[in-house]
Scaffold this motif. Structure first.
Motif, PDB file in Angstrom:
ATOM      1  N   UNK A 186       0.795  -1.219   0.000  1.00  0.00           N
ATOM      2  CA  UNK A 186       0.000   0.000   0.000  1.00  0.00           C
ATOM      3  C   UNK A 186       0.823   1.262   0.000  1.00  0.00           C
ATOM      4  N   UNK A 187       2.107   1.152   0.380  1.00  0.00           N
ATOM      5  CA  UNK A 187       2.994   2.308   0.361  1.00  0.00           C
ATOM      6  C   UNK A 187       3.552   2.552  -1.033  1.00  0.00           C
ATOM      7  N   UNK A 188       3.858   1.466  -1.747  1.00  0.00           N
ATOM      8  CA  UNK A 188       4.373   1.532  -3.120  1.00  0.00           C
ATOM      9  C   UNK A 188       4.213   0.156  -3.744  1.00  0.00           C
ATOM     10  N   UNK A 189       4.533   0.029  -5.020  1.00  0.00           N
ATOM     11  CA  UNK A 189       4.450  -1.253  -5.719  1.00  0.00           C
ATOM     12  C   UNK A 189       5.574  -2.166  -5.209  1.00  0.00           C
ATOM     13  N   UNK A 190       5.195  -3.236  -4.529  1.00  0.00           N
ATOM     14  CA  UNK A 190       6.191  -4.101  -3.899  1.00  0.00           C
ATOM     15  C   UNK A 190       6.614  -5.276  -4.783  1.00  0.00           C
ATOM     16  N   UNK A 191       6.129  -5.335  -6.010  1.00  0.00           N
ATOM     17  CA  UNK A 191       6.361  -6.519  -6.843  1.00  0.00           C
ATOM     18  C   UNK A 191       7.843  -6.784  -7.070  1.00  0.00           C
ATOM     19  N   UNK A 192       8.571  -5.780  -7.561  1.00  0.00           N
ATOM     20  CA  UNK A 192       9.983  -5.976  -7.872  1.00  0.00           C
ATOM     21  C   UNK A 192      10.804  -6.263  -6.606  1.00  0.00           C
ATOM     22  N   UNK A 193      10.506  -5.545  -5.535  1.00  0.00           N
ATOM     23  CA  UNK A 193      11.211  -5.779  -4.285  1.00  0.00           C
ATOM     24  C   UNK A 193      10.955  -7.193  -3.781  1.00  0.00           C
ATOM     25  N   UNK A 194       9.706  -7.635  -3.860  1.00  0.00           N
ATOM     26  CA  UNK A 194       9.344  -8.959  -3.373  1.00  0.00           C
ATOM     27  C   UNK A 194      10.042 -10.050  -4.178  1.00  0.00           C
ATOM     28  N   UNK A 195      10.018  -9.922  -5.491  1.00  0.00           N
ATOM     29  CA  UNK A 195      10.656 -10.927  -6.351  1.00  0.00           C
ATOM     30  C   UNK A 195      12.160 -10.975  -6.099  1.00  0.00           C
ATOM     31  N   UNK A 196      12.776  -9.801  -6.017  1.00  0.00           N
ATOM     32  CA  UNK A 196      14.215  -9.750  -5.783  1.00  0.00           C
ATOM     33  C   UNK A 196      14.611 -10.358  -4.454  1.00  0.00           C
ATOM     34  N   UNK A 197      13.840 -10.049  -3.403  1.00  0.00           N
ATOM     35  CA  UNK A 197      14.150 -10.577  -2.084  1.00  0.00           C
ATOM     36  C   UNK A 197      13.990 -12.096  -2.031  1.00  0.00           C
ATOM     37  N   UNK A 198      12.925 -12.604  -2.640  1.00  0.00           N
ATOM     38  CA  UNK A 198      12.701 -14.053  -2.635  1.00  0.00           C
ATOM     39  C   UNK A 198      13.824 -14.773  -3.378  1.00  0.00           C
ATOM     40  N   UNK A 199      14.176 -14.275  -4.570  1.00  0.00           N
ATOM     41  CA  UNK A 199      15.235 -14.921  -5.358  1.00  0.00           C
ATOM     42  C   UNK A 199      16.571 -14.893  -4.615  1.00  0.00           C
ATOM     43  N   UNK A 200      16.874 -13.741  -4.026  1.00  0.00           N
ATOM     44  CA  UNK A 200      18.154 -13.607  -3.329  1.00  0.00           C
ATOM     45  C   UNK A 200      18.215 -14.515  -2.111  1.00  0.00           C
ATOM     46  N   UNK A 201      17.152 -14.546  -1.321  1.00  0.00           N
ATOM     47  CA  UNK A 201      17.161 -15.347  -0.109  1.00  0.00           C
ATOM     48  C   UNK A 201      17.152 -16.843  -0.402  1.00  0.00           C
ATOM     49  N   UNK A 202      16.430 -17.245  -1.433  1.00  0.00           N
ATOM     50  CA  UNK A 202      16.437 -18.661  -1.816  1.00  0.00           C
ATOM     51  C   UNK A 202      17.833 -19.067  -2.296  1.00  0.00           C
ATOM     52  N   UNK A 203      18.465 -18.205  -3.087  1.00  0.00           N
ATOM     53  CA  UNK A 203      19.816 -18.506  -3.580  1.00  0.00           C
ATOM     54  C   UNK A 203      20.807 -18.628  -2.423  1.00  0.00           C
ATOM     55  N   UNK A 204      20.742 -17.698  -1.479  1.00  0.00           N
ATOM     56  CA  UNK A 204      21.637 -17.762  -0.321  1.00  0.00           C
ATOM     57  C   UNK A 204      21.351 -18.992   0.528  1.00  0.00           C
ATOM     58  N   UNK A 205      20.087 -19.356   0.635  1.00  0.00           N
ATOM     59  CA  UNK A 205      19.726 -20.538   1.416  1.00  0.00           C
ATOM     60  C   UNK A 205      20.327 -21.803   0.818  1.00  0.00           C
ATOM     61  N   UNK A 206      20.320 -21.887  -0.500  1.00  0.00           N
ATOM     62  CA  UNK A 206      20.838 -23.079  -1.171  1.00  0.00           C
ATOM     63  C   UNK A 206      22.360 -23.123  -1.112  1.00  0.00           C
ATOM     64  N   UNK A 207      22.996 -21.958  -1.216  1.00  0.00           N
ATOM     65  CA  UNK A 207      24.457 -21.914  -1.271  1.00  0.00           C
ATOM     66  C   UNK A 207      25.096 -21.969   0.112  1.00  0.00           C
ATOM     67  N   UNK A 208      24.568 -21.203   1.069  1.00  0.00           N
ATOM     68  CA  UNK A 208      25.232 -21.042   2.355  1.00  0.00           C
ATOM     69  C   UNK A 208      24.755 -21.988   3.444  1.00  0.00           C
TER      70      UNK A 208
END
Length: 228
Positions: A186-208
């Motif tokens: 509701x503050x701004x369009x969260x789509x890009x932030x949400x996608x980026x955060x999910x991809x980054x966190x999943x990648x770190x979870x698999x690697x680290x």
């Protein structure tokens, strides 16, 4: 004489590794919130992720390690008790923000004071989103990690690493959805932030996470073997 001895409480022994991980876990719950104010770009991509993920992944590693060695009930207790240092640190920060700054700091270090207050003065939505995402994602991580083990399966190092990667990736994806939606929808369009955060966190979870869980389990077993 015998009645006196029997009335004495029996000594409660806490495994050395569990004690160490309890201390580390409490510190990471506090540090994750402080580190979250800086976003870092992940190499070799330009995906941005808040730095608190590194401390949060250690919470995942510790809770999975405790689940593996000491049982799911103990791991769930660890997650719930993690609220305590989080709550105390938040209350102390509010106290510090409410207290007036010294005249010397106002006069000679006004920029530092402004930066400190800007960083640590959180909106109520952000303050509520963090604990909500924390409890759901960490309990989910413990549950998935346990279910993948199966009935009575101890799991070798490879099995522990695979289970850790899957549990962390799924729980971190849920964590991102909960936190970003509650904090910023509701503050701004969260789509890009949400996608980026999910991809980054999943990648770190698999690697680290997988090698760190294997290391955590190995270290815990060595510490416990050295316990008296």
């Amino acid at each position: 004489m015998n009645e006196t001895l029997s009335a004495q409480p029996s000594e409660v022994r806490v495994p050395r590794a569990l004690f160490v991980y309890l201390l580390l876990y409490g510190g990471m719950t506090v540090l994750a919130g402080v580190m979250a104010y800086k976003q870092v770009a992940l190499w070799p991509t330009s995906l941005a992720v808040e730095s608190g993920i590194f401390a949060f992944l250690l919470l995942v590693v510790i809770s999975s390690t405790v689940s593996q060695l000491y049982g799911d009930a103990r791991a769930r207790q660890l997650v719930w008790w993690g609220f305590l240092p989080l709550l105390v640190s938040s209350l102390l920060m509010q106290l510090v923000l409410a207290l007036p700054a010294s005249s010397e700091m106002v006069q000679f270090r006004a920029d530092d004071l402004t930066a400190f207050e800007r960083v640590h003065s959180q909106l109520w939505r952000v303050w509520m989103a963090g604990p909500a995402a924390y409890i759901v994602s960490l309990l989910l991580n413990v549950w998935i990690f346990s279910k993948l083990r199966g009935e009575g399966g101890a799991g070798g190092t490879l099995g522990i690493m695979v289970r850790g990667a899957i549990a962390s990736a799924l729980s971190q994806a849920i964590d991102s959805v909960i936190f970003i939606t509650l904090a910023f929808y509701g503050e701004f369009d969260i789509t890009n932030l949400l996608i980026g955060q999910v991809l980054a966190k999943v990648a770190l979870s698999i690697v680290l996470v997988p090698p760190l869980i294997a290391l955590g389990v190995s270290l815990a077993r060595r510490l416990d073997r050295g316990s008296v």
